[in-house]
Scaffold this motif. Sequence first.
Motif: not given
Length: 200
Positions: A44, A115, A121
């Motif tokens: 991420d 996310v 991501r």
Amino acid sequence: MRFVSIALVTAVGLSVTACGSNTANRTIESVRQPVVTRSHLVLDVNIGNTGAMPVAEQRRLAGWFEALELGYGDRVSIDDPNYGANADAKAAVEALAAQYGLLINDLAPVTEGNVSPGTVRVVVSRSHASVPGCPDWSHRSHTDFQGRTSGNYGCGINSTMSAMIADPEDLVRGVSDDGDNQARASKAIRAYRNKNVGGQ
């Protein structure tokens, strides 16, 4: 970074399990078939509210690609909760992946967890091929009067093919004939014939 793994079986094969099974395998089809395992590695990356990736995050992503030894057969995709609104961040990921000769996949696989807002991501999908149960020496002294193949039959060639194949997913989907296979195959021959040997 999280790690998710799924398995794809390349072939259903025969309904036998080994040489000592009750079902006779008298064909030349090997019971031991390659199995392809796909792993999803995720990172991420923070982009804030601007939609652009900061330089520090670009360096972190570049270091992650380098640590993974990104290369042929890997697939890179972007899971963007804003549905593509972060065009600058996507361009930064594309530029880093292009350094390894890779393009960004349009669709990202499903990964664990959501996310977070202000992040995108990056997903690297990697496949590995192996032949479970090979080698099998459990029936070395077994005398078979039914003409069945041994449990090791096919282990050598299938294990070697699994270890040598450049993209393991070709064992699952195959490779489409796009018409340029001959041109691709002749590149090595042309390079060999045109090379300068001994100052000629």
